[in-house]
Motif scaffolding. Structure first.
Motif, PDB file in Angstrom:
ATOM      1  N   SER A   6       0.819  -1.213   0.000  1.00  0.00           N
ATOM      2  CA  SER A   6       0.000   0.000   0.000  1.00  0.00           C
ATOM      3  C   SER A   6       0.850   1.259   0.000  1.00  0.00           C
ATOM      4  O   SER A   6       0.478   2.273  -0.595  1.00  0.00           O
ATOM      5  CB  SER A   6      -0.948  -0.012   1.207  1.00  0.00           C
ATOM      6  OG  SER A   6      -0.204  -0.059   2.410  1.00  0.00           O
ATOM      7  N   ALA A  13      -7.213  11.393  -2.793  1.00  0.00           N
ATOM      8  CA  ALA A  13      -8.436  11.552  -1.999  1.00  0.00           C
ATOM      9  C   ALA A  13      -9.276  12.638  -2.656  1.00  0.00           C
ATOM     10  O   ALA A  13      -8.906  13.812  -2.638  1.00  0.00           O
ATOM     11  CB  ALA A  13      -8.095  11.922  -0.561  1.00  0.00           C
ATOM     12  N   LEU A  27      -6.889   6.948   5.032  1.00  0.00           N
ATOM     13  CA  LEU A  27      -5.980   6.346   4.052  1.00  0.00           C
ATOM     14  C   LEU A  27      -4.552   6.288   4.590  1.00  0.00           C
ATOM     15  O   LEU A  27      -3.855   5.263   4.456  1.00  0.00           O
ATOM     16  CB  LEU A  27      -6.013   7.143   2.745  1.00  0.00           C
ATOM     17  CG  LEU A  27      -7.293   7.046   1.905  1.00  0.00           C
ATOM     18  CD1 LEU A  27      -7.270   8.072   0.785  1.00  0.00           C
ATOM     19  CD2 LEU A  27      -7.451   5.634   1.329  1.00  0.00           C
ATOM     20  N   TYR A  32      -1.265   4.237   3.027  1.00  0.00           N
ATOM     21  CA  TYR A  32      -1.316   4.740   1.661  1.00  0.00           C
ATOM     22  C   TYR A  32      -0.705   6.135   1.606  1.00  0.00           C
ATOM     23  O   TYR A  32      -0.787   6.912   2.569  1.00  0.00           O
ATOM     24  CB  TYR A  32      -2.754   4.819   1.159  1.00  0.00           C
ATOM     25  CG  TYR A  32      -3.405   3.482   0.918  1.00  0.00           C
ATOM     26  CD1 TYR A  32      -3.001   2.669  -0.144  1.00  0.00           C
ATOM     27  CD2 TYR A  32      -4.426   3.027   1.751  1.00  0.00           C
ATOM     28  CE1 TYR A  32      -3.603   1.443  -0.361  1.00  0.00           C
ATOM     29  CE2 TYR A  32      -5.024   1.799   1.542  1.00  0.00           C
ATOM     30  CZ  TYR A  32      -4.613   1.007   0.481  1.00  0.00           C
ATOM     31  OH  TYR A  32      -5.196  -0.210   0.270  1.00  0.00           O
ATOM     32  N   ALA A  34      -1.540   9.202   0.618  1.00  0.00           N
ATOM     33  CA  ALA A  34      -2.783   9.893   0.263  1.00  0.00           C
ATOM     34  C   ALA A  34      -2.510  11.330  -0.158  1.00  0.00           C
ATOM     35  O   ALA A  34      -1.776  12.056   0.511  1.00  0.00           O
ATOM     36  CB  ALA A  34      -3.750   9.869   1.433  1.00  0.00           C
ATOM     37  N   LEU A 259     -12.705   1.098   0.527  1.00  0.00           N
ATOM     38  CA  LEU A 259     -11.407   0.620   1.008  1.00  0.00           C
ATOM     39  C   LEU A 259     -11.175  -0.841   0.646  1.00  0.00           C
ATOM     40  O   LEU A 259     -10.054  -1.237   0.307  1.00  0.00           O
ATOM     41  CB  LEU A 259     -11.304   0.811   2.520  1.00  0.00           C
ATOM     42  CG  LEU A 259     -11.057   2.234   3.002  1.00  0.00           C
ATOM     43  CD1 LEU A 259     -11.188   2.316   4.517  1.00  0.00           C
ATOM     44  CD2 LEU A 259      -9.675   2.727   2.561  1.00  0.00           C
TER      45      LEU A 259
END
Length: 269
Positions: A6, A13, A27, A32, A34, A259
């Motif tokens: 990830s 976003a 996130l 992640y 993000a 998700l």
């Protein structure tokens, strides 16, 4: 082949600013990368004719059988108005929500403003669709009953069409409009787009349309191959029609469903 985790993926976003901060944090908590880039703006209506139409509906609230809220934005903007004109929530008025998240938002507003409200709240549950809400028993026998749908300007007419066909007297209370954020194009240019490792979860058809328009305007090479995550088959079909090739379909627009679909994308080898 290399397995990407990830943390190797950059996830854009794209939710409206009101919801994007918590989405970014969620996130990042999952490792992640993000990127905070809202691709849809929610703006309250301001034209006098729209404000007067809202006022007219709110003042007649006690004449309705039911209020239907299509989103959390509809709940929040709707209760800003209701709170101005009603010190007590009209007795016997039922409330419905499209999806469990909107239902929770509705419960929170009622608890905060009208703690004495005791009528049941009904939603379409985890499906988060108009079709699911239309199947609830309380909306089957609605002949000659007045129903107000709280929503944004425009949008789908599925609820109105179906309820009208059942004999209900339906009107819309349109509280906000959706638009493309002014800074979206510049943000996307500054961040750039990497076809191999960027993922774009898009929570609505309007967000998808804004994203598509910017990609075309900027003439991004191979934009059709960016990885999308979209909520449900209806938005997926729209994405296909626009020319996108890599589309992961989530069960619905809830964050857990999106998700789950995102996780399936990032677990590929």
């Amino acid at each position: 082949m290399t397995t990407l985790t990830s943390s190797n993926y950059r996830v854009f976003a794209t939710r409206p600013e009101q919801q994007n901060e918590s989405w970014v944090l969620r996130l990042r908590s999952l490792s992640y990368l993000a990127v905070d880039t809202p691709m849809l703006a929610i703006v309250p209506v301001a034209e006098p004719k729209h404000l007067q139409a809202i006022r007219d509906t709110i003042l007649r609230l006690d004449q309705f059988y039911a209020l239907i809220f299509v989103s959390q934005n509809a709940v929040n903007y709707g209760f800003e108005w209701i709170d101005q004109f009603w010190s007590e929530f009209p007795a016997g008025l039922s409330c419905f929500a499209v999806g469990s998240k909107t239902e929770q938002c509705l419960r929170d507003c009622l608890d905060a403003i009208y703690p004495a409200f005791a009528a049941p709240l009904v939603s379409g549950g985890e499906a988060m669709t108009s079709e699911a809400l239309l199947n609830v028993e309380a909306l089957l026998g609605v002949e000659s009953k007045k129903i107000a749908i709280f929503r944004g300007l425009g949008g789908r007419t599925k609820l109105q069409d179906s309820l009208t066909s059942r004999g209900a007297l339906v009107e819309h209370c349109e509280l906000y409009h959706r638009t493309c954020p002014a800074e979206m194009s510049q943000q996307l240019s500054e961040f750039g787009v990497c076809i191999e490792s960027d993922i774009f979860p898009l929570f609505s058809g309007e967000t998808l349309e804004n994203f598509h328009n910017i990609l075309v305007r900027q003439s991004l090479p191979e934009w059709q191959s960016v990885q999308l995550v979209v909520p449900g088959e209806r938005v997926a079909k729209y994405a296909q029609a626009l020319g996108f090739k890599r589309i992961k379909v989530a069960l619905n627009a809830s964050e857990p469903s999106m998700l789950n679909a995102l996780s399936e994308c990032t677990n590929r080898v």
